[in-house]
Design a protein around this motif. Sequence first.
Motif, PDB file in Angstrom:
ATOM      1  N   ALA A 121       0.562 -13.431 -39.417  1.00  0.00           N
ATOM      2  CA  ALA A 121      -0.718 -13.806 -38.804  1.00  0.00           C
ATOM      3  C   ALA A 121      -0.597 -13.765 -37.284  1.00  0.00           C
ATOM      4  N   LEU A 122       0.548 -14.274 -36.784  1.00  0.00           N
ATOM      5  CA  LEU A 122       0.782 -14.287 -35.344  1.00  0.00           C
ATOM      6  C   LEU A 122       0.886 -12.863 -34.821  1.00  0.00           C
ATOM      7  N   GLN A 123       1.551 -11.997 -35.620  1.00  0.00           N
ATOM      8  CA  GLN A 123       1.725 -10.613 -35.196  1.00  0.00           C
ATOM      9  C   GLN A 123       0.392  -9.886 -35.037  1.00  0.00           C
ATOM     10  N   THR A 124      -0.605 -10.307 -35.820  1.00  0.00           N
ATOM     11  CA  THR A 124      -1.907  -9.670 -35.703  1.00  0.00           C
ATOM     12  C   THR A 124      -2.618 -10.132 -34.441  1.00  0.00           C
ATOM     13  N   VAL A 125      -2.397 -11.399 -34.086  1.00  0.00           N
ATOM     14  CA  VAL A 125      -3.164 -11.977 -32.989  1.00  0.00           C
ATOM     15  C   VAL A 125      -2.515 -11.695 -31.636  1.00  0.00           C
ATOM     16  N   LEU A 126      -1.176 -11.594 -31.614  1.00  0.00           N
ATOM     17  CA  LEU A 126      -0.480 -11.444 -30.337  1.00  0.00           C
ATOM     18  C   LEU A 126      -0.957 -10.261 -29.491  1.00  0.00           C
ATOM     19  N   PRO A 127      -1.131  -9.056 -30.074  1.00  0.00           N
ATOM     20  CA  PRO A 127      -1.626  -7.950 -29.236  1.00  0.00           C
ATOM     21  C   PRO A 127      -2.933  -8.275 -28.532  1.00  0.00           C
ATOM     22  N   LEU A 128      -3.828  -8.971 -29.270  1.00  0.00           N
ATOM     23  CA  LEU A 128      -5.097  -9.360 -28.652  1.00  0.00           C
ATOM     24  C   LEU A 128      -4.846 -10.255 -27.453  1.00  0.00           C
ATOM     25  N   LEU A 129      -3.867 -11.156 -27.609  1.00  0.00           N
ATOM     26  CA  LEU A 129      -3.547 -12.085 -26.520  1.00  0.00           C
ATOM     27  C   LEU A 129      -3.030 -11.325 -25.307  1.00  0.00           C
ATOM     28  N   TRP A 130      -2.128 -10.347 -25.554  1.00  0.00           N
ATOM     29  CA  TRP A 130      -1.605  -9.576 -24.414  1.00  0.00           C
ATOM     30  C   TRP A 130      -2.726  -8.827 -23.709  1.00  0.00           C
ATOM     31  N   PHE A 131      -3.603  -8.250 -24.509  1.00  0.00           N
ATOM     32  CA  PHE A 131      -4.736  -7.533 -23.931  1.00  0.00           C
ATOM     33  C   PHE A 131      -5.563  -8.466 -23.052  1.00  0.00           C
ATOM     34  N   PHE A 132      -5.857  -9.637 -23.602  1.00  0.00           N
ATOM     35  CA  PHE A 132      -6.675 -10.610 -22.889  1.00  0.00           C
ATOM     36  C   PHE A 132      -5.997 -11.030 -21.585  1.00  0.00           C
ATOM     37  N   LEU A 133      -4.689 -11.287 -21.642  1.00  0.00           N
ATOM     38  CA  LEU A 133      -3.988 -11.739 -20.437  1.00  0.00           C
ATOM     39  C   LEU A 133      -3.996 -10.659 -19.363  1.00  0.00           C
ATOM     40  N   LYS A 134      -3.824  -9.403 -19.778  1.00  0.00           N
ATOM     41  CA  LYS A 134      -3.834  -8.319 -18.791  1.00  0.00           C
ATOM     42  C   LYS A 134      -5.199  -8.203 -18.140  1.00  0.00           C
ATOM     43  N   VAL A 135      -6.254  -8.285 -18.955  1.00  0.00           N
ATOM     44  CA  VAL A 135      -7.609  -8.211 -18.405  1.00  0.00           C
ATOM     45  C   VAL A 135      -7.837  -9.355 -17.434  1.00  0.00           C
ATOM     46  N   LEU A 136      -7.354 -10.546 -17.836  1.00  0.00           N
ATOM     47  CA  LEU A 136      -7.512 -11.717 -16.978  1.00  0.00           C
ATOM     48  C   LEU A 136      -6.814 -11.493 -15.643  1.00  0.00           C
ATOM     49  N   ALA A 137      -5.631 -10.872 -15.680  1.00  0.00           N
ATOM     50  CA  ALA A 137      -4.895 -10.612 -14.443  1.00  0.00           C
ATOM     51  C   ALA A 137      -5.709  -9.712 -13.525  1.00  0.00           C
ATOM     52  N   PHE A 138      -6.357  -8.688 -14.116  1.00  0.00           N
ATOM     53  CA  PHE A 138      -7.180  -7.795 -13.299  1.00  0.00           C
ATOM     54  C   PHE A 138      -8.363  -8.538 -12.697  1.00  0.00           C
ATOM     55  N   LEU A 139      -8.976  -9.398 -13.509  1.00  0.00           N
ATOM     56  CA  LEU A 139     -10.115 -10.157 -12.990  1.00  0.00           C
ATOM     57  C   LEU A 139      -9.671 -11.043 -11.844  1.00  0.00           C
ATOM     58  N   PHE A 140      -8.459 -11.605 -11.978  1.00  0.00           N
ATOM     59  CA  PHE A 140      -7.927 -12.426 -10.890  1.00  0.00           C
ATOM     60  C   PHE A 140      -7.771 -11.582  -9.622  1.00  0.00           C
ATOM     61  N   VAL A 141      -7.268 -10.355  -9.787  1.00  0.00           N
ATOM     62  CA  VAL A 141      -7.097  -9.486  -8.613  1.00  0.00           C
ATOM     63  C   VAL A 141      -8.443  -9.220  -7.953  1.00  0.00           C
ATOM     64  N   TYR A 142      -9.465  -8.982  -8.787  1.00  0.00           N
ATOM     65  CA  TYR A 142     -10.817  -8.793  -8.261  1.00  0.00           C
ATOM     66  C   TYR A 142     -11.219  -9.956  -7.359  1.00  0.00           C
ATOM     67  N   VAL A 143     -11.037 -11.170  -7.895  1.00  0.00           N
ATOM     68  CA  VAL A 143     -11.450 -12.371  -7.169  1.00  0.00           C
ATOM     69  C   VAL A 143     -10.585 -12.553  -5.929  1.00  0.00           C
ATOM     70  N   TRP A 144      -9.319 -12.270  -6.097  1.00  0.00           N
ATOM     71  CA  TRP A 144      -8.352 -12.382  -5.008  1.00  0.00           C
ATOM     72  C   TRP A 144      -8.783 -11.488  -3.837  1.00  0.00           C
ATOM     73  N   ILE A 145      -9.116 -10.230  -4.171  1.00  0.00           N
ATOM     74  CA  ILE A 145      -9.559  -9.292  -3.129  1.00  0.00           C
ATOM     75  C   ILE A 145     -10.843  -9.795  -2.487  1.00  0.00           C
ATOM     76  N   ARG A 146     -11.733 -10.320  -3.320  1.00  0.00           N
ATOM     77  CA  ARG A 146     -12.989 -10.824  -2.772  1.00  0.00           C
ATOM     78  C   ARG A 146     -12.724 -11.954  -1.796  1.00  0.00           C
ATOM     79  N   GLY A 147     -11.782 -12.822  -2.145  1.00  0.00           N
ATOM     80  CA  GLY A 147     -11.508 -13.955  -1.283  1.00  0.00           C
ATOM     81  C   GLY A 147     -10.716 -13.593  -0.041  1.00  0.00           C
TER      82      GLY A 147
END
Lengths: 344, 171
Positions: free
Chosen positions: A279-305
């Motif tokens: 069950a964890l193996q199915t969910v983990l890829p989604l988590l990695w995807f989400f974290l990477k997207v979040l990192a990009f969004l942070f960079v967006y905000v970082w650049i804005r600031g």
Amino acid sequence: MDLPFLLYTLLKIVVVVFALLTAVAYTVWFERKVVAHMQSRWGPTRVGPYGLLQPLADVIKLITKEDITPSGVFRLVYLAAPCLAVITALLVFAVIPFGPRTEMGGIDIFQITDLDIGLLFILSVSSMGVYGIALAGWSSNSKYSLLGGLRSSAQMISYELAMGLSIVGVVLLTGSLSLRQVVDNQSGSWWGIIPHWNVIPQFIGFFCYFVSAIAETNRLPFDLPEAETELVAGYHTEYSSMRFAMFFLAEYTNMTAVSCVATVLYFGGWSGPVFGPEALQTVLPLLWFFLKVLAFLFVYVWIRGTLPRFRYDQLMAFGWKFLLPLALANMVLTSFVQAVRYGG
Amino acid sequence: MQSVLPSLFFYALATMILVSAVVTITRRNAVHSVIWLISTLLGIAGLFLHQHAEFLAAVQVIVYIGGITVLFLFVIMLVNLDEAAKKKQFAGQWKIVVICAGALLAELGFFIFKGAEGFYFAEPAGGSLQPNTQLIALALYRDYLLPFELASLLLLVAMIGAVVLAKKDLK
């Protein structure tokens, strides 16, 4: 095209759109929080713990506000423009793979559809995004809106070229336009530690992509279409209530879309360490995807600031005289290396 | 059901293309014309998709809708529309128009007459979906390389011509 297939696809679309809209609402909260902390403030704190219910309050406020249509607008286009902006922003997610192929009843659940031309689909949909803004600027019957619309169409056309060319590098490495194959091609690692991500051979391409993507989404330091100090609010000056909110929604959806595409193209998509029970193996890829997207969004905000806004001529010169040649050079270099590696 | 759908799509798209094309040339306001032109081009992209030519459909959208028409819109938004709306809508080139349209109709009629059995209403290619990007690349860069390069040269010449025309004082 049987009925269960249609139902499953509809269900997937509903789930993705719902999750996306929630994510977009919280992107706004995230941005306000991060920028606030960068500027030694607290950001939203009053509504819910850590201001977590702030997006909900904002939505209620925006929906219940009076919707004003100024006089002299061309009504049909004026009303259609925000819808167009939101639709083109949402359409990108039709081809984004959120996780590895996981079948449930013979249907892949982590991607709405895997097109052979996935990348071209994204490019064509995002190239239509400019109409929402340009037509909003034109139909509002206001000088500020018109100038904002003009600026944005010029800017988006200019930076689209660089974006398209930078993506060619990834296509050359993969040999396919399907996003799933792009991600599959990035699995594994070099010497067991460095992940086999496209960003390493394609760091120039990634730079070009991300810079032009920020310009495409009209974010700082490229937010000239809505530069407050010069144009009030640019193309959405005359919009109020929910129609303004739709432009707002489109902008943040586009940010999320760009983050997802950058993750898929350059950072290995959902790839990451997978362990534990099934069950964890199915969910983990989604988590990695989400974290990477979040990192990009942070960079967006970082650049804005961090960065101030470009001057308009600087913006055009940067796009045409620096970014475009760089993307072209990257394309030539990549195709040369690929030809040496695989050619006779 | 399965056999009716494709022709239904075809007729819907064809109607959309024809109606939008006619409206495009009869609107007084140039921005409205552009919007209808977009609808025409979208319909053509739909026809490509209907023929399982996904690559062409995507390129149609990227190049025509996302590129060229945006430039149209960009230029038209800068032009003084009130002034333009007062001008005569049709420039009185009826004779040339009739000759051109007549020639085109004669050509089309001739081909339909000659190859009546060769023409059939567009049906999507059967069988499984083949990625046609590769096939197009092979056709363009291997089988028809010279014509392709010549066409790109032609475009380059046109572009340089536009730049020369736009420049006021040549050094």
